[in-house]
Design an enzyme around this catalytic site. Structure first.
Site, PDB file in Angstrom:
ATOM      1  N   ARG A  88       0.829  -1.216   0.000  1.00 33.65           N
ATOM      2  CA  ARG A  88       0.000   0.000   0.000  1.00 33.65           C
ATOM      3  C   ARG A  88       0.862   1.265   0.000  1.00 33.65           C
ATOM      4  O   ARG A  88       2.023   1.247   0.391  1.00 33.65           O
ATOM      5  CB  ARG A  88      -0.907   0.018   1.227  1.00 33.65           C
ATOM      6  CG  ARG A  88      -2.139  -0.870   1.079  1.00 33.65           C
ATOM      7  CD  ARG A  88      -3.010  -0.864   2.322  1.00 33.65           C
ATOM      8  NE  ARG A  88      -2.344  -1.463   3.450  1.00 33.65           N
ATOM      9  CZ  ARG A  88      -1.740  -0.802   4.420  1.00 33.65           C
ATOM     10  NH1 ARG A  88      -1.749   0.524   4.433  1.00 33.65           N
ATOM     11  NH2 ARG A  88      -1.153  -1.440   5.409  1.00 33.65           N
ATOM     12  N   LYS A 231      -8.789  -2.420   0.923  1.00 34.56           N
ATOM     13  CA  LYS A 231      -8.678  -1.545   2.075  1.00 34.56           C
ATOM     14  C   LYS A 231      -9.480  -0.254   1.848  1.00 34.56           C
ATOM     15  O   LYS A 231      -9.887   0.391   2.819  1.00 34.56           O
ATOM     16  CB  LYS A 231      -7.212  -1.247   2.387  1.00 34.56           C
ATOM     17  CG  LYS A 231      -6.475  -2.454   2.989  1.00 34.56           C
ATOM     18  CD  LYS A 231      -7.095  -2.994   4.292  1.00 34.56           C
ATOM     19  CE  LYS A 231      -6.123  -3.773   5.121  1.00 34.56           C
ATOM     20  NZ  LYS A 231      -6.673  -4.824   5.974  1.00 34.56           N
ATOM     21  N   HIS A 251     -10.946  -3.756  12.299  1.00 34.15           N
ATOM     22  CA  HIS A 251      -9.886  -4.335  11.478  1.00 34.15           C
ATOM     23  C   HIS A 251      -9.451  -5.606  12.197  1.00 34.15           C
ATOM     24  O   HIS A 251      -8.475  -5.629  12.951  1.00 34.15           O
ATOM     25  CB  HIS A 251      -8.711  -3.347  11.340  1.00 34.15           C
ATOM     26  CG  HIS A 251      -7.653  -3.821  10.393  1.00 34.15           C
ATOM     27  ND1 HIS A 251      -6.303  -3.742  10.646  1.00 34.15           N
ATOM     28  CD2 HIS A 251      -7.755  -4.400   9.179  1.00 34.15           C
ATOM     29  CE1 HIS A 251      -5.633  -4.241   9.630  1.00 34.15           C
ATOM     30  NE2 HIS A 251      -6.479  -4.646   8.730  1.00 34.15           N
ATOM     31  N   SER A 270      -1.475  -5.144   9.844  1.00 36.53           N
ATOM     32  CA  SER A 270      -0.941  -6.045   8.833  1.00 36.53           C
ATOM     33  C   SER A 270       0.243  -6.881   9.331  1.00 36.53           C
ATOM     34  O   SER A 270       1.163  -6.340   9.936  1.00 36.53           O
ATOM     35  CB  SER A 270      -0.476  -5.163   7.684  1.00 36.53           C
ATOM     36  OG  SER A 270      -0.341  -5.923   6.558  1.00 36.53           O
ATOM     37  N   LYS A 274      -3.677 -12.055  11.879  1.00 40.85           N
ATOM     38  CA  LYS A 274      -5.141 -12.178  11.793  1.00 40.85           C
ATOM     39  C   LYS A 274      -5.532 -13.348  10.879  1.00 40.85           C
ATOM     40  O   LYS A 274      -6.334 -14.205  11.251  1.00 40.85           O
ATOM     41  CB  LYS A 274      -5.785 -10.891  11.223  1.00 40.85           C
ATOM     42  CG  LYS A 274      -5.638  -9.664  12.071  1.00 40.85           C
ATOM     43  CD  LYS A 274      -6.356  -8.468  11.462  1.00 40.85           C
ATOM     44  CE  LYS A 274      -5.843  -8.038  10.104  1.00 40.85           C
ATOM     45  NZ  LYS A 274      -4.441  -7.617  10.069  1.00 40.85           N
ATOM     46  N   THR A 275      -4.944 -13.352   9.685  1.00 39.97           N
ATOM     47  CA  THR A 275      -5.325 -14.368   8.696  1.00 39.97           C
ATOM     48  C   THR A 275      -4.851 -15.749   9.133  1.00 39.97           C
ATOM     49  O   THR A 275      -5.611 -16.722   9.139  1.00 39.97           O
ATOM     50  CB  THR A 275      -4.725 -14.005   7.319  1.00 39.97           C
ATOM     51  OG1 THR A 275      -5.208 -12.714   6.949  1.00 39.97           O
ATOM     52  CG2 THR A 275      -5.131 -15.013   6.257  1.00 39.97           C
ATOM     53  N   ASP A 289     -10.127 -10.468   7.948  1.00 38.85           N
ATOM     54  CA  ASP A 289      -9.541  -9.119   7.979  1.00 38.85           C
ATOM     55  C   ASP A 289     -10.483  -7.966   8.353  1.00 38.85           C
ATOM     56  O   ASP A 289     -10.043  -7.019   8.972  1.00 38.85           O
ATOM     57  CB  ASP A 289      -8.929  -8.833   6.609  1.00 38.85           C
ATOM     58  CG  ASP A 289      -7.976  -7.650   6.607  1.00 38.85           C
ATOM     59  OD1 ASP A 289      -7.113  -7.581   7.501  1.00 38.85           O
ATOM     60  OD2 ASP A 289      -8.086  -6.785   5.736  1.00 38.85           O
ATOM     61  N   ARG A 354       1.280 -12.381  -1.856  1.00 31.37           N
ATOM     62  CA  ARG A 354      -0.090 -12.558  -1.363  1.00 31.37           C
ATOM     63  C   ARG A 354      -0.876 -13.573  -2.176  1.00 31.37           C
ATOM     64  O   ARG A 354      -0.585 -13.804  -3.351  1.00 31.37           O
ATOM     65  CB  ARG A 354      -0.846 -11.226  -1.485  1.00 31.37           C
ATOM     66  CG  ARG A 354      -0.314 -10.121  -0.622  1.00 31.37           C
ATOM     67  CD  ARG A 354      -0.931 -10.211   0.753  1.00 31.37           C
ATOM     68  NE  ARG A 354      -0.552  -9.079   1.574  1.00 31.37           N
ATOM     69  CZ  ARG A 354      -1.183  -8.733   2.680  1.00 31.37           C
ATOM     70  NH1 ARG A 354      -2.224  -9.409   3.095  1.00 31.37           N
ATOM     71  NH2 ARG A 354      -0.764  -7.714   3.396  1.00 31.37           N
TER      72      ARG A 354
HETATM   73  N1  LIG Z   1       3.711 -16.524  16.085  1.00 31.23           N
HETATM   74  C1  LIG Z   1       3.130 -16.200  14.936  1.00 31.23           C
HETATM   75  N2  LIG Z   1       1.812 -15.908  14.878  1.00 31.23           N
HETATM   76  C2  LIG Z   1       1.227 -15.565  13.729  1.00 31.23           C
HETATM   77  N3  LIG Z   1       1.870 -15.476  12.543  1.00 31.23           N
HETATM   78  C3  LIG Z   1       3.183 -15.765  12.531  1.00 31.23           C
HETATM   79  C4  LIG Z   1       3.872 -16.130  13.712  1.00 31.23           C
HETATM   80  N4  LIG Z   1       5.160 -16.342  13.381  1.00 31.23           N
HETATM   81  C5  LIG Z   1       5.282 -16.125  12.072  1.00 31.23           C
HETATM   82  N5  LIG Z   1       4.097 -15.785  11.520  1.00 31.23           N
HETATM   83  C6  LIG Z   1       3.891 -15.428  10.091  1.00 31.23           C
HETATM   84  O1  LIG Z   1       3.515 -14.055  10.082  1.00 31.23           O
HETATM   85  C7  LIG Z   1       2.592 -13.788   9.059  1.00 31.23           C
HETATM   86  C8  LIG Z   1       1.284 -13.251   9.635  1.00 31.23           C
HETATM   87  O2  LIG Z   1       0.563 -12.746   8.568  1.00 31.23           O
HETATM   88  P1  LIG Z   1      -1.007 -12.668   8.453  1.00 31.23           P
HETATM   89  O3  LIG Z   1      -1.643 -13.767   9.210  1.00 31.23           O
HETATM   90  O4  LIG Z   1      -1.308 -12.555   6.995  1.00 31.23           O
HETATM   91  O5  LIG Z   1      -1.251 -11.275   9.164  1.00 31.23           O
HETATM   92  P2  LIG Z   1      -2.475 -10.291   8.997  1.00 31.23           P
HETATM   93  O6  LIG Z   1      -3.607 -11.066   8.455  1.00 31.23           O
HETATM   94  O7  LIG Z   1      -2.717  -9.771  10.371  1.00 31.23           O
HETATM   95  O8  LIG Z   1      -2.003  -9.236   8.048  1.00 31.23           O
HETATM   96  C9  LIG Z   1       2.375 -15.091   8.317  1.00 31.23           C
HETATM   97  O9  LIG Z   1       3.244 -15.122   7.216  1.00 31.23           O
HETATM   98  C10 LIG Z   1       2.761 -16.141   9.389  1.00 31.23           C
HETATM   99  O10 LIG Z   1       3.217 -17.347   8.816  1.00 31.23           O
HETATM  100  C1  LIG Z   2      -4.092  -5.970   2.722  1.00 30.34           C
HETATM  101  C2  LIG Z   2      -3.621  -5.602   3.846  1.00 30.34           C
HETATM  102  O1  LIG Z   2      -4.076  -6.192   4.998  1.00 30.34           O
HETATM  103  P1  LIG Z   2      -3.503  -7.292   5.969  1.00 30.34           P
HETATM  104  O2  LIG Z   2      -2.004  -7.264   5.830  1.00 30.34           O
HETATM  105  O3  LIG Z   2      -3.979  -6.838   7.293  1.00 30.34           O
HETATM  106  O4  LIG Z   2      -4.038  -8.622   5.576  1.00 30.34           O
HETATM  107  C3  LIG Z   2      -2.705  -4.473   3.891  1.00 30.34           C
HETATM  108  O5  LIG Z   2      -2.416  -4.001   5.003  1.00 30.34           O
HETATM  109  O6  LIG Z   2      -2.293  -4.022   2.810  1.00 30.34           O
HETATM  110 MN   LIG Z   3      -4.606 -10.625   6.665  1.00 27.29          MN
END
Ligand SMILES: Nc1ncnc2c1ncn2[C@@H]1O[C@H](COP(=O)(O)OP(=O)(O)O)[C@@H](O)[C@H]1O
Ligand SMILES: C=C(OP(=O)(O)O)C(=O)O
Ligand SMILES: [Mn+2]
Length: 565
Positions: A88, A231, A251, A270, A274-275, A289, A354
């Site tokens: 972003r 977003k 969020h 981010s 979360k995911t 998200d 992604r």
């Molecule tokens: N302890 C942990 N808890 C959660 N994610 C972790 C951890 N350690 C490493 N990771 C990595 O960090 C990233 C978290 O990203 P994601 O779940 O997409 O975050 P968000 O959805 O909040 O943007 C993933 O690539 C995951 O494999």
């Molecule tokens: C798409 C996004 O969200 P997130 O990393 O929280 O999944 C972002 O922050 O660009």
């Molecule tokens: Mn996410």
């Protein structure tokens, strides 16, 4: 007739007479007369462009491969590339300053003003660019699974990749809903391949991402990163839900226990998890998200997920790995040219690789993505780069408000333009880049709902443990998952707690499967003085960051932060 054989989710409506066969043409004109009028009025050159509305996934694949350099991966997902911008561009995001919303918006550091005239210029520039394309894609879908609070979103773009992305991320209408779609509530004009004119008043670069709440439109120029669109929809819901509907936008990800039906929300900026953490084999996924906590329960805003692919493996994240198949979009992922297999460890394009997939690709998805039940647990995810915060602590109601407003975490490399390593940040409401109203408004709604429904709150550090990044390491995912399981089983509610120093946090002395020295960072640091120094440094950063909100909260919330006597 083409229609009968399409998936229930997508219906090809080819609006242009020269493109379509006669039967399609008749069909199109019957259904979407008012839409044709809309496009002409908006300035689209209907004699020139081919408008493809809610085109089938296969057709979007064909176009993206033929015209945009997309690649069919060995698992059937489509690999796309977003060009120069792979995250972003928050510095180029603006909100139009206009009479209907100007008194509601928090013109703090994140919301940059744009005047109405500049918006018109950029909007026209986007439409002019789209008029030079042979294909213009339209995707009509919904944001918000609860029919009471959903909005109709129209995306107009020049890349099949962007249309497919929003096909995955919005809620896909049924054929009938599409036929009766009517006027959209919000329109995104995505001309991301074309730059903004730097000499236009108010522009600071060739990238411009802007939202106009009066027109209910968004214009994108000079960035092809697809995440801007999802977003953008979130920013609109972060405004509309509290202001127009009186509901709380979050969020966060959300899931629900299969046996107990208990709902958990995971807040986090981010990259905090979360995911990853909401995809849980023991729980149904509501969404990864963007959600709304309404009077009647929780609903997802989106129809898909947008997962990070860096170091993705089938073993560690099976639900996500297996969702990467026909229909899914891989973004900026490097692949082996011989086998067309994605290489998730290769970050040579970006660390922010992604995948966007429809939520039903997750086996345990709760569809429709809503529950008529109030949350039991709230997990605030933080990614602490200093390695001083414990992996889990139990928050009081005041601490929950304090940490929600402070929003301490780190920016993950790649998610924002120019972020190359984890940067500690205070991202209020765990959503600073998307915040629209004063943070106190979201915080107050959250506190009211939490106390009314007696929700437990946990601060979980998925970041570094036992030292600063570079020396310590990120908390292993298996430990964080164990901790989340312990929240859900009730094990943590009944655990024994100890006090964690200047932060005044309550940390459990025991969680089955997680070593003691991981639970209490004081034990993990070999150099005790260095630990104390880092704790105090971070506490000082909290205090400084919180001065922004001090005047807006009651004393007990102010007192719930770290203390440095
Ligand atoms: N302890 C942990 N808890 C959660 N994610 C972790 C951890 N350690 C490493 N990771 C990595 O960090 C990233 C978290 O990203 P994601 O779940 O997409 O975050 P968000 O959805 O909040 O943007 C993933 O690539 C995951 O494999
Ligand atoms: C798409 C996004 O969200 P997130 O990393 O929280 O999944 C972002 O922050 O660009
Ligand atoms: Mn996410």
């Amino acid at each position: 007739m083409v229609l009968g054989r399409q998936s229930p989710y997508t219906t090809p409506h080819i609006l242009h007479k020269n493109y379509a066969q006669a039967s399609d043409d008749q069909f199109a004109s019957k259904l979407i007369g008012s839409d044709l009028e809309y496009f002409s009025q908006a300035g689209f050159d209907m004699d020139r462009i081919h408008l493809k509305r809610n085109a089938p996934v296969a057709q979007l694949y064909e176009d993206a491969i033929r015209n945009e350099g997309a690649i069919l991966s060995s698992s059937g997902a489509l690999i796309n590339f977003s060009g120069k911008k792979t995250g972003r561009s928050p510095k180029d995001k603006r909100i139009v300053y206009e009479d209907t919303s100007k008194d509601e918006i928090w013109w703090g550091s994140v919301n940059i003003k744009m005047d109405e005239h500049t918006f018109e210029i950029n909007r026209e520039r986007a439409i002019d660019y789209l008029n030079t394309r042979e294909n213009v894609y339209v995707f009509d879908g919904y944001a918000g699974w609860d029919p009471k609070y959903r909005i109709k979103v129209r995306v107009i773009c020049a890349r099949a990749y962007h249309a497919l992305f929003m096909n995955n991320m919005l809620i896909r209408p049924t054929e009938e809903e599409l036929a009766n779609f009517g006027d959209p509530d919000f329109i995104i004009y995505n001309a991301g391949q074309f730059p903004a004119n730097r000499f236009t008043k108010g522009m600071s670069s060739t990238t411009s991402v802007e939202i106009n709440f009066k027109r209910m439109e968004m214009v994108i120029l000079g960035t092809e990163y697809a995440g801007e669109m999802k977003k953008g929809v979130f920013s609109v819901m972060h405004y509309l839900q509290p202001v127009k509907f009186g509901q709380l936008s979050l969020h966060s990800s959300a899931n629900v226990g299969m046996e107990k039906g208990d709902v958990t929300l995971f807040f986090g900026l981010s990259g905090t998890g979360k995911t990853t953490l909401s995809a849980d084999p023991h729980r149904l996924l509501i969404g990864d998200d963007e959600h709304v906590w309404s009077d009647t329960g929780v609903f997802n805003i989106e129809g898909g997920c947008y997962a990070k692919c860096i170091n993705l493996s089938q073993e560690k994240e099976p639900e996500i790995f297996n969702a990467i198949r026909f229909g899914s979009i891989l973004e900026n992922v490097v692949y082996d040219p011989a086998s067309r297999t994605p290489d998730y460890d290769d970050v040579s394009i970006t660390e922010n690789t992604r995948c966007a997939y429809p939520i039903e690709y997750i086996p345990n998805a709760q569809i429709p993505c809503l529950v008529e039940r109030q949350p039991s647990n709230i997990i605030m995810l933080t990614c602490d780069a200093f390695g001083v915060l414990p992996p889990v602590s139990k928050l009081t109601a005041d601490q929950a408000s304090y940490h929600f407003l402070a929003g301490y975490t780190s920016k993950t490399p790649g998610t924002e333009d120019g972020v190359l390593e984890p940067i500690p940040t205070f991202s209020t409401c765990y959503s600073a880049p998307f915040i629209v109203l004063h943070p106190g408004r979201y915080a107050e709604m959250l506190a009211d709902r939490m106390s009314k429904h007696n929700v437990s709150c946990w601060l979980i550090n998925t970041g570094w443990t036992g030292g600063k990044f570079g020396t310590g390491k990120r908390c292993p995912l298996s430990y964080t998952r164990r901790i989340v399981d312990a929240v859900h089983s009730g094990e943590l509610l009944n655990a024994e707690y100890e006090n964690f120093g200047v932060f005044g946090l309550q940390i459990p002395t025991k969680v089955e499967g997680v070593p003691r020295e991981v639970l209490n960072p004081a034990l993990a640091w070999a150099d005790k003085e260095a630990f104390e120094r880092e704790v105090r440094k971070l506490a000082g950063m909290f205090q400084k960051a919180f001065t922004l909100y001090e005047g807006d909260v009651q004393e007990s919330v102010r007192d719930a932060g770290p203390k440095l006597e």
